[in-house]
Structures are given as structure tokens and as C-alpha cells.
Scaffold this active site. Sequence first.
Site, PDB file in Angstrom:
ATOM      1  N   PRO A  12      26.264  16.232  17.474  1.00 30.26           N
ATOM      2  CA  PRO A  12      26.449  14.792  17.388  1.00 30.26           C
ATOM      3  C   PRO A  12      25.852  14.024  18.563  1.00 30.26           C
ATOM      4  CG  PRO A  12      28.529  15.876  17.890  1.00 30.26           C
ATOM      5  CD  PRO A  12      27.546  16.949  17.562  1.00 30.26           C
ATOM      6  N   ASN A  13      25.270  12.914  18.208  1.00 34.60           N
ATOM      7  CA  ASN A  13      24.706  11.928  19.126  1.00 34.60           C
ATOM      8  C   ASN A  13      23.408  12.354  19.792  1.00 34.60           C
ATOM      9  OD1 ASN A  13      26.790   9.909  18.781  1.00 34.60           O
ATOM     10  ND2 ASN A  13      28.122  11.345  19.861  1.00 34.60           N
ATOM     11  N   ARG A  20      20.519   6.847  24.704  1.00 39.43           N
ATOM     12  CA  ARG A  20      21.921   7.026  25.091  1.00 39.43           C
ATOM     13  C   ARG A  20      22.015   7.521  26.530  1.00 39.43           C
ATOM     14  NH1 ARG A  20      25.530  12.136  23.694  1.00 39.43           N
ATOM     15  NH2 ARG A  20      27.481  11.384  24.568  1.00 39.43           N
ATOM     16  N   TYR A  25      21.364  11.925  30.336  1.00 38.23           N
ATOM     17  CA  TYR A  25      20.653  12.764  29.380  1.00 38.23           C
ATOM     18  C   TYR A  25      19.131  12.672  29.470  1.00 38.23           C
ATOM     19  CZ  TYR A  25      25.329  13.031  27.460  1.00 38.23           C
ATOM     20  OH  TYR A  25      26.671  13.236  27.305  1.00 38.23           O
ATOM     21  N   ASN A  77      22.891  23.261  20.981  1.00 39.36           N
ATOM     22  CA  ASN A  77      23.469  22.183  21.781  1.00 39.36           C
ATOM     23  C   ASN A  77      24.443  21.480  20.855  1.00 39.36           C
ATOM     24  OD1 ASN A  77      24.176  19.914  23.199  1.00 39.36           O
ATOM     25  ND2 ASN A  77      22.118  19.502  23.961  1.00 39.36           N
ATOM     26  N   ALA A  80      29.421  17.140  21.844  1.00 37.19           N
ATOM     27  CA  ALA A  80      30.868  17.081  22.083  1.00 37.19           C
ATOM     28  C   ALA A  80      31.639  18.158  21.333  1.00 37.19           C
ATOM     29  CB  ALA A  80      31.395  15.695  21.712  1.00 37.19           C
ATOM     30  N   HIS A  83      33.319  21.254  23.091  1.00 36.00           N
ATOM     31  CA  HIS A  83      34.624  21.221  23.733  1.00 36.00           C
ATOM     32  C   HIS A  83      35.783  21.125  22.749  1.00 36.00           C
ATOM     33  CE1 HIS A  83      31.829  20.364  26.921  1.00 36.00           C
ATOM     34  NE2 HIS A  83      31.459  19.264  26.283  1.00 36.00           N
ATOM     35  N   GLU A 101      23.958  28.823  24.196  1.00 34.03           N
ATOM     36  CA  GLU A 101      24.476  27.462  24.344  1.00 34.03           C
ATOM     37  C   GLU A 101      23.564  26.697  25.301  1.00 34.03           C
ATOM     38  OE1 GLU A 101      28.728  25.472  25.685  1.00 34.03           O
ATOM     39  OE2 GLU A 101      28.162  27.406  26.536  1.00 34.03           O
ATOM     40  N   HIS A 103      22.769  22.798  27.189  1.00 35.82           N
ATOM     41  CA  HIS A 103      23.198  21.441  27.533  1.00 35.82           C
ATOM     42  C   HIS A 103      22.170  20.799  28.452  1.00 35.82           C
ATOM     43  CE1 HIS A 103      27.116  21.954  25.753  1.00 35.82           C
ATOM     44  NE2 HIS A 103      27.214  23.109  26.385  1.00 35.82           N
ATOM     45  N   SER A 105      22.915  18.133  30.460  1.00 35.89           N
ATOM     46  CA  SER A 105      23.644  17.900  31.706  1.00 35.89           C
ATOM     47  C   SER A 105      24.474  19.142  32.030  1.00 35.89           C
ATOM     48  CB  SER A 105      24.551  16.672  31.566  1.00 35.89           C
ATOM     49  OG  SER A 105      25.585  16.926  30.632  1.00 35.89           O
ATOM     50  N   ARG A 110      31.013  17.048  35.205  1.00 42.88           N
ATOM     51  CA  ARG A 110      31.407  15.832  34.484  1.00 42.88           C
ATOM     52  C   ARG A 110      32.916  15.789  34.270  1.00 42.88           C
ATOM     53  NH1 ARG A 110      27.679  14.888  29.658  1.00 42.88           N
ATOM     54  NH2 ARG A 110      28.643  12.843  29.857  1.00 42.88           N
TER      55      ARG A 110
END
Length: 145
Positions: A12-13, A20, A25, A77, A80, A83, A101, A103, A105, A110
Site C-alpha cells: 500500500p501507498n 509521498r 521515501y 516491500n 504498512a 507491521h 523483505e 524497505h 527507509s 522511525r
Amino acid sequence: MANKLVYVLNGPNLNRLGKREPEIYGSQTLDDIGAMLAARGEALGMTIDMRQSNHEGALVDWLHEAQDGGAHAVLLNAGAYTHTSIALLDAIRSIKVPVIEVHLSNPHTREEFRHKSWVGMGAKGTVAGFGAQSYIVALEAAAGF
């Protein structure tokens, strides 16, 4: 010899990359990252199948498809869902294809809620914190499988 197929699944996103929160990012779009991966994949003898969905079930289906379709590896990736999604953890554990996996960032620098990764509990490894280069590092790791 045929190229090794690598699924690159984005959650998502991630379709909003470049717009964004570029301070977190980066300014590269998902298409930019896809082009980088395609070029590096070609040099490594790999074919990239890059996808993005804002829907958890689509990601689960694609993980199953990676197994059934003979993928060499999956770069995931999950955004969200990293988590929150036990469904993705279960899907990763249900396949034999190694999942890395990824990411942009570093989740550990964070918010506290980003420190736990359900996806990471099933993944072969994690690459995080290097922006778009995280995908390239993960692809190079997958080439060694």
C-alpha cells in the site's frame, strides 16, 4: 538458459512514491525503481515481474503465484502491512520461494510501531534504509540463491 524470474511485490501507498513524503521515501517513483531493477536484473540473468497493490489479499495471491509460477525469489516491500499482516507472514511461510523483505527507509529509526515486522519473521532476509538502492541490494542477494 532461461532467465530467473523474480517477483517484486509492493504494498500500500508505494504507488505514491515520488509524491509521498520524499524526505523519507525519496523522489524516485515506483516506475523509476522498476526500470533500475529491470536493467540490473538483465545484467544478472533475471527477469523482473514488478507489481503493486493497496490490497493485502492481492499480495497474498501473488506470493502463492510466485510459488506456482516457478519464481526464483520474491522481493517484498509490504509497506504498512509489514507491521500488521499475519496473513502475509502465513503466505510467505506457505511457499518455498525465498522472500527478501525490502524497505526504502529504516523502520527501526522511525515510529515504535514500525519496529516489529511480521513479514521479516518469514523472510530469508531484510534490506532497509538505502532508498531505492535497497531493491538493488536485495536483487543482488537473490541472484546468489
